[in-house]
Design a protein around this motif. Structure first.
Motif, PDB file in Angstrom:
ATOM      1  N   ALA A  14       0.827  -1.041  -0.001  1.00  0.00           N
ATOM      2  CA  ALA A  14      -0.383  -0.104  -0.038  1.00  0.00           C
ATOM      3  C   ALA A  14       0.771   1.263   0.070  1.00  0.00           C
ATOM      4  O   ALA A  14       1.778   1.405   0.703  1.00  0.00           O
ATOM      5  CB  ALA A  14      -0.988  -0.033   1.178  1.00  0.00           C
ATOM      6  N   GLY A  15       0.526   2.424  -0.885  1.00  0.00           N
ATOM      7  CA  GLY A  15       1.502   3.461  -0.981  1.00  0.00           C
ATOM      8  C   GLY A  15       1.964   3.332  -2.150  1.00  0.00           C
ATOM      9  O   GLY A  15       2.750   4.434  -2.321  1.00  0.00           O
ATOM     10  N   ASP A  16       2.446   2.536  -2.463  1.00  0.00           N
ATOM     11  CA  ASP A  16       3.494   2.277  -3.791  1.00  0.00           C
ATOM     12  C   ASP A  16       3.009   2.586  -5.072  1.00  0.00           C
ATOM     13  O   ASP A  16       1.712   2.934  -5.128  1.00  0.00           O
ATOM     14  CB  ASP A  16       3.971   0.737  -3.936  1.00  0.00           C
ATOM     15  N   SER A  17       3.826   2.489  -6.034  1.00  0.00           N
ATOM     16  CA  SER A  17       3.307   2.862  -7.509  1.00  0.00           C
ATOM     17  C   SER A  17       3.599   1.530  -8.418  1.00  0.00           C
ATOM     18  O   SER A  17       4.428   0.838  -8.174  1.00  0.00           O
ATOM     19  CB  SER A  17       4.015   4.099  -7.836  1.00  0.00           C
ATOM     20  N   ARG A  67      -5.175   9.847  -8.372  1.00  0.00           N
ATOM     21  CA  ARG A  67      -3.956   8.698  -7.980  1.00  0.00           C
ATOM     22  C   ARG A  67      -3.519   8.046  -9.484  1.00  0.00           C
ATOM     23  O   ARG A  67      -2.473   7.681  -9.394  1.00  0.00           O
ATOM     24  CB  ARG A  67      -4.493   7.625  -7.009  1.00  0.00           C
ATOM     25  N   ASN A  84      -0.350   5.700  -8.736  1.00  0.00           N
ATOM     26  CA  ASN A  84       0.221   5.859  -7.579  1.00  0.00           C
ATOM     27  C   ASN A  84      -0.623   5.771  -6.146  1.00  0.00           C
ATOM     28  O   ASN A  84      -1.804   5.703  -6.415  1.00  0.00           O
ATOM     29  CB  ASN A  84       0.658   7.465  -7.617  1.00  0.00           C
ATOM     30  N   SER A  85      -0.037   5.817  -5.040  1.00  0.00           N
ATOM     31  CA  SER A  85      -0.907   5.568  -3.863  1.00  0.00           C
ATOM     32  C   SER A  85      -1.565   4.524  -3.575  1.00  0.00           C
ATOM     33  O   SER A  85      -2.943   4.837  -3.385  1.00  0.00           O
ATOM     34  CB  SER A  85      -1.526   7.173  -3.355  1.00  0.00           C
ATOM     35  N   LYS A  87      -3.811   1.246  -2.931  1.00  0.00           N
ATOM     36  CA  LYS A  87      -4.685   0.589  -2.037  1.00  0.00           C
ATOM     37  C   LYS A  87      -5.063  -0.677  -1.997  1.00  0.00           C
ATOM     38  O   LYS A  87      -5.086  -1.250  -3.108  1.00  0.00           O
ATOM     39  CB  LYS A  87      -5.945   1.600  -1.993  1.00  0.00           C
ATOM     40  N   ASP A  90      -7.472  -1.595  -4.680  1.00  0.00           N
ATOM     41  CA  ASP A  90      -7.066  -1.702  -6.309  1.00  0.00           C
ATOM     42  C   ASP A  90      -6.445  -2.948  -6.749  1.00  0.00           C
ATOM     43  O   ASP A  90      -6.582  -3.213  -7.887  1.00  0.00           O
ATOM     44  CB  ASP A  90      -5.992  -0.549  -6.447  1.00  0.00           C
ATOM     45  N   SER A 121      -1.522  -4.682   2.274  1.00  0.00           N
ATOM     46  CA  SER A 121      -1.619  -3.644   3.321  1.00  0.00           C
ATOM     47  C   SER A 121      -0.814  -3.746   4.521  1.00  0.00           C
ATOM     48  O   SER A 121       0.237  -4.725   4.457  1.00  0.00           O
ATOM     49  CB  SER A 121      -3.135  -3.950   4.077  1.00  0.00           C
TER      50      SER A 121
END
Length: 121
Positions: A14-17, A67, A84-85, A87, A90, A121
């Protein structure tokens, strides 16, 4: 006929691209809108983002606005989905589609085989 091949999926936190690519071949001299859809387990396929042939118009699902960024390089017959970002929600198989217009692209006959995106997560 148009053939579509997606790439770029994978397992991220989570938070990666991630950046997905969809390369078109075959009848690519026609003017096609392109779009990404996704399908999570047990859910229906949903629209993620779409772009017109010229690239002047892009559309995004509310869940990814701000995002995800969709772009295309017509010289390479390729569209790119910068995510990006990321979750956990996704997580899905992402499919590329091509069609005459964004309005009808969900009914297109041209789809890629899909690429898996998994966000932990």
């Amino acid at each position: 006929q148009v053939q579509l091949v997606e790439s770029g999926g994978g397992l991220v936190q989570a938070g990666d691209s991630l950046r997905l690519s969809c390369a078109a071949s075959g009848r690519t001299n026609s003017y096609y809108a392109m779009a990404w859809f996704r399908q999570a387990p047990g859910k229906e396929r949903e629209f993620v983002a779409g772009i017109t042939w010229s690239g002047q118009i892009t559309q995004y699902a509310d869940s990814v606005k701000g995002r995800f960024t969709l772009s295309r390089d017509n010289a390479k017959n390729t569209v790119y989905l910068q995510m990006n970002s990321l979750k956990p929600e996704d997580t899905a198989v992402y499919y590329c589609a091509a069609g005459p217009s964004l309005a009808t692209i969900f009914k297109s006959e041209y789809w890629g085989q899909g690429t898996q995106v998994t966000v932990s997560s």
